[in-house]
Design a protein around this motif. Structure first.
Motif, PDB file in Angstrom:
ATOM      1  N   VAL A  63       0.847  -1.206   0.000  1.00 45.11           N
ATOM      2  CA  VAL A  63       0.000   0.000   0.000  1.00 45.11           C
ATOM      3  C   VAL A  63       0.876   1.247   0.000  1.00 45.11           C
ATOM      4  N   PHE A  64       1.906   1.253   0.844  1.00 38.22           N
ATOM      5  CA  PHE A  64       2.821   2.396   0.876  1.00 38.22           C
ATOM      6  C   PHE A  64       3.606   2.497  -0.429  1.00 38.22           C
ATOM      7  N   GLY A  65       3.997   1.346  -0.978  1.00 36.67           N
ATOM      8  CA  GLY A  65       4.718   1.361  -2.249  1.00 36.67           C
ATOM      9  C   GLY A  65       3.900   1.973  -3.372  1.00 36.67           C
ATOM     10  N   ILE A  66       2.613   1.639  -3.416  1.00 31.75           N
ATOM     11  CA  ILE A  66       1.728   2.199  -4.443  1.00 31.75           C
ATOM     12  C   ILE A  66       1.590   3.704  -4.263  1.00 31.75           C
ATOM     13  N   SER A  67       1.481   4.152  -3.028  1.00 35.06           N
ATOM     14  CA  SER A  67       1.313   5.593  -2.778  1.00 35.06           C
ATOM     15  C   SER A  67       2.531   6.379  -3.241  1.00 35.06           C
ATOM     16  N   PHE A  68       3.726   5.776  -3.200  1.00 31.10           N
ATOM     17  CA  PHE A  68       4.940   6.472  -3.614  1.00 31.10           C
ATOM     18  C   PHE A  68       5.199   6.385  -5.121  1.00 31.10           C
ATOM     19  N   LYS A  71       2.351   8.118  -9.212  1.00 32.30           N
ATOM     20  CA  LYS A  71       2.541   9.204 -10.172  1.00 32.30           C
ATOM     21  C   LYS A  71       3.836   9.061 -10.947  1.00 32.30           C
ATOM     22  N   ALA A  72       4.894   8.650 -10.261  1.00 30.00           N
ATOM     23  CA  ALA A  72       6.195   8.528 -10.913  1.00 30.00           C
ATOM     24  C   ALA A  72       6.220   7.399 -11.937  1.00 30.00           C
ATOM     25  N   SER A  73       5.573   6.286 -11.624  1.00 33.23           N
ATOM     26  CA  SER A  73       5.581   5.124 -12.525  1.00 33.23           C
ATOM     27  C   SER A  73       4.255   4.377 -12.406  1.00 33.23           C
ATOM     28  N   PRO A  74       3.247   4.767 -13.196  1.00 33.68           N
ATOM     29  CA  PRO A  74       1.946   4.092 -13.138  1.00 33.68           C
ATOM     30  C   PRO A  74       2.037   2.596 -13.418  1.00 33.68           C
ATOM     31  N   THR A  75       2.960   2.198 -14.301  1.00 35.99           N
ATOM     32  CA  THR A  75       3.105   0.769 -14.610  1.00 35.99           C
ATOM     33  C   THR A  75       3.592  -0.006 -13.399  1.00 35.99           C
ATOM     34  N   ASP A 189     -10.285  13.434  -8.845  1.00 31.09           N
ATOM     35  CA  ASP A 189      -9.619  14.337  -7.903  1.00 31.09           C
ATOM     36  C   ASP A 189      -8.094  14.264  -8.037  1.00 31.09           C
ATOM     37  N   GLY A 190      -7.615  14.079  -9.265  1.00 29.87           N
ATOM     38  CA  GLY A 190      -6.182  14.025  -9.506  1.00 29.87           C
ATOM     39  C   GLY A 190      -5.529  12.684  -9.228  1.00 29.87           C
ATOM     40  N   ARG A 191      -6.284  11.699  -8.818  1.00 30.29           N
ATOM     41  CA  ARG A 191      -5.728  10.383  -8.513  1.00 30.29           C
ATOM     42  C   ARG A 191      -5.666   9.524  -9.769  1.00 30.29           C
ATOM     43  N   SER A 192      -4.710   8.607  -9.780  1.00 34.66           N
ATOM     44  CA  SER A 192      -4.575   7.697 -10.906  1.00 34.66           C
ATOM     45  C   SER A 192      -5.622   6.596 -10.822  1.00 34.66           C
ATOM     46  N   ALA A 193      -5.813   5.887 -11.941  1.00 33.94           N
ATOM     47  CA  ALA A 193      -6.770   4.785 -11.966  1.00 33.94           C
ATOM     48  C   ALA A 193      -6.366   3.688 -10.979  1.00 33.94           C
ATOM     49  N   VAL A 194      -5.060   3.445 -10.823  1.00 31.66           N
ATOM     50  CA  VAL A 194      -4.593   2.414  -9.889  1.00 31.66           C
ATOM     51  C   VAL A 194      -4.920   2.801  -8.454  1.00 31.66           C
ATOM     52  N   SER A 195      -4.688   4.065  -8.112  1.00 38.27           N
ATOM     53  CA  SER A 195      -4.983   4.534  -6.754  1.00 38.27           C
ATOM     54  C   SER A 195      -6.471   4.434  -6.452  1.00 38.27           C
ATOM     55  N   LEU A 196      -7.307   4.800  -7.410  1.00 36.87           N
ATOM     56  CA  LEU A 196      -8.751   4.698  -7.223  1.00 36.87           C
ATOM     57  C   LEU A 196      -9.187   3.237  -7.138  1.00 36.87           C
TER      58      LEU A 196
END
Length: 222
Positions: A63-68, A71-75, A189-196
């Motif tokens: 979860v923390f890894g995804i949050s970091f 934006k830098a690397s969606p893949t 709200d500016g979030r990526s599809a992965v975050s959502l």
């Protein structure tokens, strides 16, 4: 997040993205989430009996890894999300296998079907009504924090029954689900599809576990 983030006037509930854009975002989120559930099923099927604690630790780390990385690397964020869904299967696998041994596989299927139907209803509510998703998120997370504190306290004082805890969990994550779908409706709200997708996925997992607990408790008493 600043307190004025929850101000209704500062953040109106009108849709701030074109319908075509929100439809595309919703399709991406649901596609990613659906793939995640499929991988979770594989994780449940392959989970060792001791997998709950390692799964929990790995899930928190991812979860923390995804949050970091979102934006830098969606893949990379997508890869971490899919890994998270597998180890979530480890985390919940022993519990699900317990219910299957005691009540049969039907209870898991019924809980999953109930969760899917409920998620669909909550998604429709979010798309039919103008909802201040920031306010919903604030209320939901505050309620979740209180529930966690109450759950810990109840381990010592026994004032919260398992069924009551499950009903409260169900209510809180239903509220958060509506807020998350409303966020997607408003453009993300500016979030990526992965975050959502991660938010929707975790909502659904917690709702599923609450429903499973309630169904298991009812069968135990019958």
């Amino acid at each position: 997040m600043a307190m004025n983030d929850y101000n209704m006037n500062a953040f109106p509930t009108t849709i701030d993205a074109p319908r075509e854009e929100t439809a595309s975002l919703l399709a991406k989120v649901l596609g990613i989430t659906s793939l995640g559930f499929l991988i979770t099923a594989i994780g449940v099927a392959t989970a060792p009996p001791w997998g709950t604690l390692p799964g929990l630790i790995i899930v928190f780390g991812l979860v923390f890894g995804i949050s970091f990385t979102r934006k830098a690397s969606p893949t990379l964020a997508l890869g971490l999300f899919l890994a998270l869904t597998y180890f979530m299967g480890w985390q919940i696998g022993p519990l699900i296998q317990h219910y299957i041994r005691n009540f049969g596989p039907g209870i898991v299927f019924n809980a999953a079907a109930t969760t899917a139907a409920g998620m669909g209803v909550m998604g429709c509510i979010a798309y039919l009504f103008n909802i201040n998703y920031r306010r919903i998120a604030g209320i939901g997370f505050a309620a979740l924090l209180l529930l966690i504190i109450a759950g810990i306290a109840s381990m010592f004082f026994r004032f919260l029954s398992p069924d009551m805890f499950s009903w409260l969990t169900l209510g809180i994550f239903s509220l958060l689900t509506i807020g998350d779908f409303a966020r997607i409706r408003a453009g993300g709200d500016g979030r990526s599809a992965v975050s959502l997708a991660l938010s929707i996925y975790l909502d659904a997992i917690n709702i599923f576990l609450a429903v499973l607990q309630l169904m298991g408790g009812r069968r135990s008493r019958s």
